[in-house]
Write a protein that holds these residues in place. Sequence first.
Motif, PDB file in Angstrom:
ATOM      1  N   TRP A 115      -6.267   5.712   3.362  1.00 20.81           N
ATOM      2  CA  TRP A 115      -7.692   6.317   3.574  1.00 20.81           C
ATOM      3  C   TRP A 115      -8.048   5.404   4.981  1.00 20.81           C
ATOM      4  CZ3 TRP A 115     -11.790   6.719  -0.620  1.00 20.81           C
ATOM      5  CH2 TRP A 115     -11.454   7.865  -1.625  1.00 20.81           C
ATOM      6  N   GLY A 116      -7.084   4.079   4.911  1.00 22.87           N
ATOM      7  CA  GLY A 116      -7.531   3.271   6.205  1.00 22.87           C
ATOM      8  C   GLY A 116      -9.067   2.427   5.752  1.00 22.87           C
ATOM      9  N   SER A 117      -9.433   2.673   4.744  1.00 25.44           N
ATOM     10  CA  SER A 117     -10.670   2.027   4.290  1.00 25.44           C
ATOM     11  C   SER A 117     -10.567   0.451   4.092  1.00 25.44           C
ATOM     12  CB  SER A 117     -11.523   2.698   3.246  1.00 25.44           C
ATOM     13  OG  SER A 117     -11.423   4.038   3.383  1.00 25.44           O
ATOM     14  N   LYS A 118     -11.566  -0.383   4.060  1.00 19.77           N
ATOM     15  CA  LYS A 118     -11.386  -1.598   3.717  1.00 19.77           C
ATOM     16  C   LYS A 118     -11.677  -1.634   2.322  1.00 19.77           C
ATOM     17  CE  LYS A 118     -12.973  -6.429   4.408  1.00 19.77           C
ATOM     18  NZ  LYS A 118     -13.846  -7.361   5.410  1.00 19.77           N
ATOM     19  N   THR A 119     -10.533  -2.110   1.529  1.00 17.21           N
ATOM     20  CA  THR A 119     -10.494  -2.082  -0.173  1.00 17.21           C
ATOM     21  C   THR A 119     -10.845  -3.340  -0.778  1.00 17.21           C
ATOM     22  OG1 THR A 119      -9.049  -0.181   0.189  1.00 17.21           O
ATOM     23  CG2 THR A 119      -9.195  -1.128  -2.085  1.00 17.21           C
ATOM     24  N   SER A 120     -11.589  -3.330  -1.778  1.00 16.33           N
ATOM     25  CA  SER A 120     -11.535  -4.551  -2.599  1.00 16.33           C
ATOM     26  C   SER A 120     -11.469  -4.211  -3.937  1.00 16.33           C
ATOM     27  CB  SER A 120     -12.931  -5.405  -2.114  1.00 16.33           C
ATOM     28  OG  SER A 120     -14.139  -4.812  -2.402  1.00 16.33           O
ATOM     29  N   ALA A 121     -11.191  -5.007  -4.712  1.00 18.17           N
ATOM     30  CA  ALA A 121     -11.510  -4.927  -6.366  1.00 18.17           C
ATOM     31  C   ALA A 121     -11.894  -6.285  -6.920  1.00 18.17           C
ATOM     32  CB  ALA A 121      -9.993  -4.574  -6.823  1.00 18.17           C
ATOM     33  N   MET A 122     -12.936  -5.931  -8.091  1.00 10.51           N
ATOM     34  CA  MET A 122     -13.296  -6.943  -8.929  1.00 10.51           C
ATOM     35  C   MET A 122     -13.135  -6.655 -10.059  1.00 10.51           C
ATOM     36  SD  MET A 122     -17.280  -7.343  -7.431  1.00 10.51           S
ATOM     37  CE  MET A 122     -17.904  -5.615  -7.414  1.00 10.51           C
ATOM     38  N   THR A 123     -12.331  -7.913 -10.730  1.00 12.80           N
ATOM     39  CA  THR A 123     -11.958  -7.842 -12.248  1.00 12.80           C
ATOM     40  C   THR A 123     -13.216  -8.282 -13.095  1.00 12.80           C
ATOM     41  OG1 THR A 123     -11.803 -10.473 -12.427  1.00 12.80           O
ATOM     42  CG2 THR A 123      -9.993  -9.067 -11.535  1.00 12.80           C
ATOM     43  N   GLU A 124     -13.192  -8.149 -14.393  1.00 12.97           N
ATOM     44  CA  GLU A 124     -14.197  -8.521 -15.278  1.00 12.97           C
ATOM     45  C   GLU A 124     -14.432 -10.211 -15.195  1.00 12.97           C
ATOM     46  OE1 GLU A 124     -13.353  -6.180 -19.205  1.00 12.97           O
ATOM     47  OE2 GLU A 124     -11.504  -6.302 -17.957  1.00 12.97           O
ATOM     48  N   TYR A 125     -15.677 -10.668 -15.837  1.00  8.91           N
ATOM     49  CA  TYR A 125     -15.682 -12.043 -15.718  1.00  8.91           C
ATOM     50  C   TYR A 125     -14.629 -12.896 -16.316  1.00  8.91           C
ATOM     51  CZ  TYR A 125     -20.854 -11.081 -15.348  1.00  8.91           C
ATOM     52  OH  TYR A 125     -22.118 -10.745 -14.840  1.00  8.91           O
ATOM     53  N   SER A 126     -13.956 -13.781 -15.118  1.00 12.05           N
ATOM     54  CA  SER A 126     -13.145 -14.772 -15.535  1.00 12.05           C
ATOM     55  C   SER A 126     -11.561 -14.345 -15.907  1.00 12.05           C
ATOM     56  CB  SER A 126     -13.517 -15.703 -16.527  1.00 12.05           C
ATOM     57  OG  SER A 126     -14.577 -16.468 -16.235  1.00 12.05           O
ATOM     58  N   LYS A 127     -11.484 -12.908 -15.561  1.00 15.73           N
ATOM     59  CA  LYS A 127     -10.185 -12.510 -15.785  1.00 15.73           C
ATOM     60  C   LYS A 127      -9.338 -12.638 -14.522  1.00 15.73           C
ATOM     61  CE  LYS A 127      -7.914  -8.248 -17.066  1.00 15.73           C
ATOM     62  NZ  LYS A 127      -7.988  -6.611 -17.486  1.00 15.73           N
ATOM     63  N   GLN A 128      -8.422 -13.417 -14.542  1.00 13.21           N
ATOM     64  CA  GLN A 128      -7.627 -13.704 -13.404  1.00 13.21           C
ATOM     65  C   GLN A 128      -6.308 -12.754 -13.273  1.00 13.21           C
ATOM     66  OE1 GLN A 128      -8.314 -16.172 -11.180  1.00 13.21           O
ATOM     67  NE2 GLN A 128      -9.861 -17.065 -12.594  1.00 13.21           N
ATOM     68  N   GLU A 129      -6.412 -11.865 -12.067  1.00  7.76           N
ATOM     69  CA  GLU A 129      -5.592 -10.750 -12.080  1.00  7.76           C
ATOM     70  C   GLU A 129      -5.434 -10.516 -10.497  1.00  7.76           C
ATOM     71  OE1 GLU A 129      -4.821  -7.088 -14.850  1.00  7.76           O
ATOM     72  OE2 GLU A 129      -6.444  -6.760 -13.176  1.00  7.76           O
ATOM     73  N   ASP A 130      -3.922 -10.493 -10.135  1.00  9.86           N
ATOM     74  CA  ASP A 130      -3.697 -10.069  -8.659  1.00  9.86           C
ATOM     75  C   ASP A 130      -3.769  -8.613  -8.413  1.00  9.86           C
ATOM     76  OD1 ASP A 130      -2.910 -12.691  -8.171  1.00  9.86           O
ATOM     77  OD2 ASP A 130      -0.870 -12.323  -8.669  1.00  9.86           O
ATOM     78  N   MET A 131      -4.018  -8.085  -7.295  1.00  8.46           N
ATOM     79  CA  MET A 131      -4.125  -6.742  -6.973  1.00  8.46           C
ATOM     80  C   MET A 131      -2.813  -6.116  -7.437  1.00  8.46           C
ATOM     81  SD  MET A 131      -6.966  -5.875  -5.443  1.00  8.46           S
ATOM     82  CE  MET A 131      -6.641  -4.380  -4.228  1.00  8.46           C
ATOM     83  N   GLN A 140      -9.534 -14.310 -21.118  1.00  8.16           N
ATOM     84  CA  GLN A 140     -10.659 -14.352 -20.025  1.00  8.16           C
ATOM     85  C   GLN A 140     -11.864 -14.559 -20.548  1.00  8.16           C
ATOM     86  OE1 GLN A 140      -9.662 -10.052 -19.643  1.00  8.16           O
ATOM     87  NE2 GLN A 140     -11.999  -9.470 -19.699  1.00  8.16           N
ATOM     88  N   SER A 141     -12.018 -14.328 -22.049  1.00  9.25           N
ATOM     89  CA  SER A 141     -13.280 -14.765 -22.775  1.00  9.25           C
ATOM     90  C   SER A 141     -13.280 -16.485 -23.011  1.00  9.25           C
ATOM     91  CB  SER A 141     -13.368 -14.081 -24.097  1.00  9.25           C
ATOM     92  OG  SER A 141     -14.396 -14.268 -25.078  1.00  9.25           O
TER      93      SER A 141
END
Length: 714
Positions: free
Chosen positions: A359-375, A590-591
């Motif tokens: 799409w060429g959009s600026k994309t971001s992602a959010m995890t659940e609280y304190s869940k350390q995870e790469d894209m 993460q909990s």
Amino acid sequence: MRTLPPLRAAAGGSASLPVQRVFQGDLNGYDTARAMQELKARIPGATPKWSVVNAARTGATVYGDLGALASSMGLQLPQQAGAVAVPEVVRAPEVAPTSSAPAPAFPASPVSTPTVPARPARRPVPARKPAEHTATTEQQQSSSAVTQQQEPSVPERAPVRPAPTTLPPAPVVEQQHWAAEQIPAADFAANSAQARGELEKERSEPRRYLRRRPGSRLNDEVFQQMARSVTIVNRAKAVPHFIDQLYSCLQWTGRAPIAVFTHEAQGKGDLMLGIKTADALRENFPRTEANKNDIALLTAGAAHQKQPGVFEESGHPFTVLDGATPAAPDLGRNQAPTHVVVAPQLAATKKFQRSVGKWGSKTSAMTEYSKQEDMPPGADGTGYTTGLGTGEVGITFDAGLRAYKRQQDEIGGEEEKRTARLENLQALKSKDLLTALFPEDQERAAKAYATAATSRLYFAYSNKSALRFALTVAEVENGKTNDVHVVQSSPNPMPELDGTAKRELAGLGVAKVRLVQVTSNGQAPAITSVDTGGPGKTMHWITTDRVPHDDMLTLIKASEPIVMTTGNQSTSEALSAGKTIMYESIGMEQSKAFRQSLYAGAGVKKPDIDSLAAVSRDYDKAGAPPGQPEFKAAAAALQNMQEEGRMGAFSDRASATKDLGRWVGGQHLRDYLMGTPLASELRSKEAELTSGAREAASYKRFVDHLLGLPEGAE
């Protein structure tokens, strides 16, 4: 003033809730705390007592203005005193979509600072099922907490000159009802393409499309908290995060094609992060007739089929993509949304994330609280971890509960604080819960309960720890003779008390436990009574498998300062209210990490953190479940935290520096402005703020500059 007739009981012997209020006329909508604040502000040196003002508010005499209320207490308003100014949000007239006439200029919002925090009017949401998240009448909250992360009070601004009559169409009145509508994928694509084209033209004249955000609560307290939190170690990450939040003082009234893709792995809670993200964006990109479909939800067919009500009652347009783990639809780079937010990132979102790069959009992602995870590998964009820890972008804060916390802080004396808390029970809507609490004459019983010095009400939102919290409360209340009510929302019923539990309760001065199980299937509550074999008080353990969200907020406000929560939303709301939290972590990494960041952020001492961890479910697999010694230690830890004011102070700090909704909206608005001729000027101002990031005045100067950007502002 006049006298109200006696309250009459409804059929069956119980009067209907809520109780009749006697603050009317100019005092309509005032609660006890606000009336006290107004009296103190208008009458220098006045020290009205909570009990006296509260008795006036709930008694039989009607008061229509502050003067009459003051006179009843032997006080007198100064003759020359003007009315206390409580600013109202300026609303733009709705522009009919068929009109070809130029839209009227949108006036700037008022600048006076309220003596009492005034709550902005919110966008109403469609009626929801009892189990869904609904707005409380008392706090005028939106469908989710994140959309009210701020309240009216903005930095002083210069006089406003009339704006040109060539301004774009003004946002529609925010009170207007906006129903969610399912949009076919083809219509979503067409709207995005149209919005992109119009946005390019609008960006050439950005001042015309900016306005000051009504209800932005960026004040000296926030600036001071931000400045104090900057250190040499965290400066590089903290300051840009704060700068994003500061842009939330503005709104962009033009086109705003932004898509939020949301999915679920464990039910409704996952989807609510997506809904709250869209809510937050609408705070800074207010809805107009032209852009009403710009901020849109995308989801998988499987998620919509499982939780249709979440989308149909969200108040946002939504598009359902086929399949359980859909890819992004085929859209041209100039036809897709400018931004795409994935909230939350899950295994089920990765196919979409890998394919949306086209799409060429600026994309971001959010995890659940304190869940350390790469894209995901092969996915474009930036990933963010939500939560309270270092490097995490924040949690949601509820403005109504923050106002409640400030009111509690202003009340002197624990007895008066408790009375004010328990008055909230009069807003409880669940008939079953009311009956469980007050079997007879609920209205009068609720009023009497609020004023009785012996009343104690605790609340918990847990998964499988209802008994653990109840036994911890028994330890907290040990040595006191008053009866105790413990209301818990838990999917699992309270287990039966065995001989060991009975003996332990008897040793804590509990003679009887009244067990009430409330279910959402329409059956009458099941009530049993268990004698422990010892003398003492009665504990009422009321457990329900489902609490409507507005009732949950009511119970948080009504409860004692110590509560139990689990997961993201309940913990965010309890922290917003300044409660001392017994967090039920459930064995996931993460909990555990979120529990640690919650307690460490509040400055809880390590022995107390360890005591609370010992009664959580994290260690159940490693050994025997906790017993009375662990509950006793956990109770002592909670009491230490409460006496030291740990959670209350952390609530103030975190709401100023870790407000996820403020960051989401401000970050995207900043991105929009960086694509305009204002970019160079803004970067220069950001550099000035960064150089003085440990001084509160630097943040105020930056916000003052932003507030001068809208056309017509000086």
